[in-house]
Design an enzyme around this catalytic site. Structure first.
Site, PDB file in Angstrom:
ATOM      1  N   GLY A  78      38.354  30.794  54.926  1.00  0.00           N
ATOM      2  CA  GLY A  78      37.380  31.526  54.116  1.00  0.00           C
ATOM      3  C   GLY A  78      36.784  32.749  54.791  1.00  0.00           C
ATOM      4  O   GLY A  78      35.673  33.146  54.454  1.00  0.00           O
ATOM      5  N   HIS A  82      47.365  39.108  48.808  1.00  0.00           N
ATOM      6  CA  HIS A  82      48.543  38.523  49.458  1.00  0.00           C
ATOM      7  C   HIS A  82      48.866  39.323  50.722  1.00  0.00           C
ATOM      8  O   HIS A  82      48.873  40.557  50.688  1.00  0.00           O
ATOM      9  CB  HIS A  82      49.744  38.520  48.499  1.00  0.00           C
ATOM     10  CG  HIS A  82      50.891  37.749  49.058  1.00  0.00           C
ATOM     11  ND1 HIS A  82      50.955  36.365  49.000  1.00  0.00           N
ATOM     12  CD2 HIS A  82      51.984  38.147  49.741  1.00  0.00           C
ATOM     13  CE1 HIS A  82      52.050  35.966  49.615  1.00  0.00           C
ATOM     14  NE2 HIS A  82      52.695  37.022  50.073  1.00  0.00           N
TER      15      HIS A  82
END
Ligand code: GAR
Length: 186
Positions: A12, A104
């Site tokens: 995260g 990505h």
């Protein structure tokens, strides 16, 4: 004001960066951090930032409406994927059509698809002797890593690059561009 929910499965660091970026924004507010992984560090990071969290299983994401309900309860407008490793079910894609964005760590369509996440991507890029890599930010549709690309940024891959050094380069780009692209896309 647009309400953001972040979906993340791991450390995260991007989620934290996005939360901090929008902390005093008048246009966007992170209202929820969702994860499918109860051990994900992202949950601790969100709690520290006093952002509500929601934990679900792959099964409940795919077979029930608990995720939709938690999004509705907080009037979520935008879903930001930040290292989220499950496929978004088509039901949720159509409910949030063009409102789900993903980051990505490669130049899609190269090194995308199932199993291609995090360090695995960089290992493949280095193994194949690619001369460049980068990040792709795209809208999410029904298939893995194939929604409309909204932004790409390239980095050179040097002769002696390792997956770890490439990860560090890519992370810098992610922290710099993902929040800004979220802002300009929605
Ligand atoms: C990021 O590098 C992101 O690009 C990647 O996971 C990492 C999450 O890092 N996403 C994918 O590979 C999606 N297929 P973080 O948990 O430290 O933010």
């Amino acid at each position: 004001m647009q309400n953001i929910a972040i979906f993340a499965s791991g450390n995260g660091t991007n989620a934290e960066n996005i939360c901090n970026h929008f902390f005093s924004s008048k246009k966007f507010r992170v209202v929820l951090v969702c994860s499918n992984n109860k051990r994900a560090l992202v949950l601790k990071k969100a709690a520290k930032l006093q952002i509500e969290t929601f934990l679900f299983t792959k099964h409940s994401l795919e077979n029930s409406f608990v995720v939709e309900e938690s999004l509705e309860n907080l009037s979520v407008d935008i879903i930001v994927l930040a290292g989220f490793l499950l496929k978004i079910p088509s039901r949720l894609v159509s409910l949030y059509r063009n409102k789900i964005i993903n980051l990505h760590p490669s130049l899609l369509p190269k090194y995308g698809g199932k199993g291609m996440y995090g360090i695995n991507v960089h290992r493949e890029v280095v193994k194949n002797g690619e001369r460049e890599s980068g990040i792709t930010i795209h809208l999410v549709n029904e298939a893995y890593d194939s929604g409309k690309v909204v932004y790409q940024k390239t980095v050179p891959v040097s002769e002696n690059e390792t997956a770890e050094s490439l990860l560090a380069k890519i992370q810098k780009l992610e922290y710099l561009y993902y929040p800004k692209i979220i802002e300009t896309t929605f």
